[in-house]
Design an enzyme around this catalytic site. Structure first.
Site, short mmCIF file in Angstrom:
data_model
loop_
_atom_site.label_atom_id
_atom_site.label_comp_id
_atom_site.label_asym_id
_atom_site.label_seq_id
_atom_site.Cartn_x
_atom_site.Cartn_y
_atom_site.Cartn_z
N TYR A 118 1.22 -0.80 -0.04
CA TYR A 118 -0.17 -0.11 0.10
C TYR A 118 1.25 1.60 -0.57
CZ TYR A 118 -2.93 3.38 2.00
OH TYR A 118 -3.79 4.51 1.64
N GLU A 206 -4.23 7.10 -3.87
CA GLU A 206 -3.34 5.68 -3.29
C GLU A 206 -3.88 5.11 -3.73
OE1 GLU A 206 -7.44 4.80 -1.38
OE2 GLU A 206 -5.93 4.75 0.51
#
Ligand code: GDP
Ligand code: MN
Length: 396
Positions: A118, A206
């Site tokens: 991530y 993101e």
């Protein structure tokens, strides 16, 4: 302004961030043609089809599917395009899918050879600095990681005077447990990602997951991008990326009328001038036991036309059971606003919800008289609390 995954990936690509390649389409026939083209370009035999909507968690809702041949590409595209996709991030009715991204399968030959990370870039509002937030736990819901295993989330703050420094990129790669070619590729990836965020005036990038492929390449598999609306004047080319089908239709219409409107879940419509007073009004409604149906700042010039436009917008929300008008007459005179309310009411014929009007400031007394003598189903109030109580009374 939020972007679709495919648009975010295009921006990433222009800044040299490696991405999972894909082609966006809107029919099953186009999906098959796109899959053939991707096979020619990348050699991939398998494809992944991804619903393009402004919501995350698409995988969980059945909006991301693997196709192992062209027949499956066609049938999966047929199934996803036009569906109401429900994910943990959409409302209960979900979002209609208009387009699907046909992408190369980058997980081949199997999950044991690949790792998911991530990585996001966003503004840390406490320090006022941009930061890179990253974790070894990619592919999962980051909120869950933050709750259950917060020690697996790392941050790297960027000094605006220097920008991101090479040692910071190396620290990211190190903390993600990489070595060799993957380590080097990750430092390039995260450096290019930060540049993309910075140069596009984004407020969020993101990437979840960032993938380490079985041959040690680092790629963006997903992209959630928000561009700062206040910077859009510098990026005229991004304006066409806006997809108003993804936005709240009442908010879009209000925006076109120059009204600052945000749709909320309650049943008391609010019409207020000034953002500060609008927030205070919402607080008061809540304190009196109600729930605001919207935030609406009509701005400085609350004339009849504007008040009427605001009424129209508020009444589009079927949940609205009462309207509270709370205007402070500083620049605008209260009697003009009162006349505006009366004119708008008469123009609209019938308004089926009770209206409470509080006008304070210049010529407030004349305004109250106008409202009280109008013969319409409009109640006036002088004090703030009185207004909120009257709203509660009509709802009871
Ligand atoms: P999200 O669910 O909206 O966050 O959509 P993502 O783009 O993150 O995709 C969801 C999941 O689909 C990812 O976490 C991957 O596990 C999987 N996925 C994405 N691309 C591929 C691919 O090329 N091959 C395979 N096998 N799985 C993929
Ligand atoms: Mn994702």
């Amino acid at each position: 302004m939020n972007l679709h995954e495919y648009q975010g990936k295009e921006i990433l690509s222009t800044f040299g961030v490696k991405i999972q390649k894909g082609i966006v389409v809107s029919t099953p026939q186009e999906a098959v043609a796109a899959a053939k083209k991707l096979t020619e370009e990348t050699g991939t035999g398998w494809h992944v089809l991804k619903a393009q909507v402004h919501a995350g968690g698409r995988g969980k809702g059945g909006g991301v599917k693997l196709a192992k041949n062209l027949g499956e590409v066609e049938s999966i595209a047929d199934q996803i395009i036009g569906m109401q996709l429900i994910t943990p991030q959409t409302s209960a009715e979900g979002k209609k899918v208009h387009q699907v991204l046909v992408a190369e399968d980058v997980y081949y030959p199997g999950e044991t050879e690949t790792s998911e990370f991530y990585i996001s870039v966003l503004l840390n509002r406490t320090t006022g600095r941009n930061m890179i937030m990253y974790s070894t736990e990619g592919g999962m819901d980051i909120e869950t990681v933050a709750e259950e295993t917060p020690h697996l989330i790392f941050t790297e703050e960027i000094d605006p005077a220097t920008g991101m420094l090479p040692f910071q990129a190396r620290r990211v790669a190190f903390n993600l447990g990489l070595s060799g070619a993957a380590f080097k590729d990750m430092t390039k990836f995260v450096t290019a990602l930060y540049t993309a965020y910075d140069k596009s005036d984004a407020s969020l990038f993101e990437i979840n997951p960032v993938l380490k492929t079985s041959d040690d390449k680092i790629l963006a598999v997903d992209a959630k991008v928000t561009i700062d609306d206040n910077a859009l004047f510098r990026h005229k080319d991004y304006l066409e990326l806006r997809d108003i089908r993804e936005e709240n239709p009442i908010e879009v219409e209000a925006g076109a009328l120059g009204l600052n409107y945000v749709d909320l879940d309650g049943n008391v419509g609010c019409m207020v001038n000034g953002a500060g007073l609008a927030m205070a009004t919402m607080d008061l409604i809540k304190q009196a036991g109600g729930e605001p149906a919207n935030f609406l700042d009509v701005g400085g010039t609350a004339d009849a036309a504007r008040v009427e436009a605001a009424f129209q917008i508020i009444l589009k929300d079927p949940e609205v059971k009462a309207i509270l008008i709370n205007i402070f007459g500083g620049i605008v005179r209260c009697d003009r606003v009162a006349q505006g309310v009366i004119d708008a009411y008469k123009n609209m014929g019938t308004i089926n919800v009770p209206i409470i009007v509080r006008l304070q400031g210049t010529n407030a007394d004349i305004a109250k008289e106008l409202i009280d003598n109008s013969g319409l189903d409009v109640q006036s109030a002088v004090e703030f609390q009185e207004a909120a109580d009257k709203v509660q009374a009509v709802l009871a």
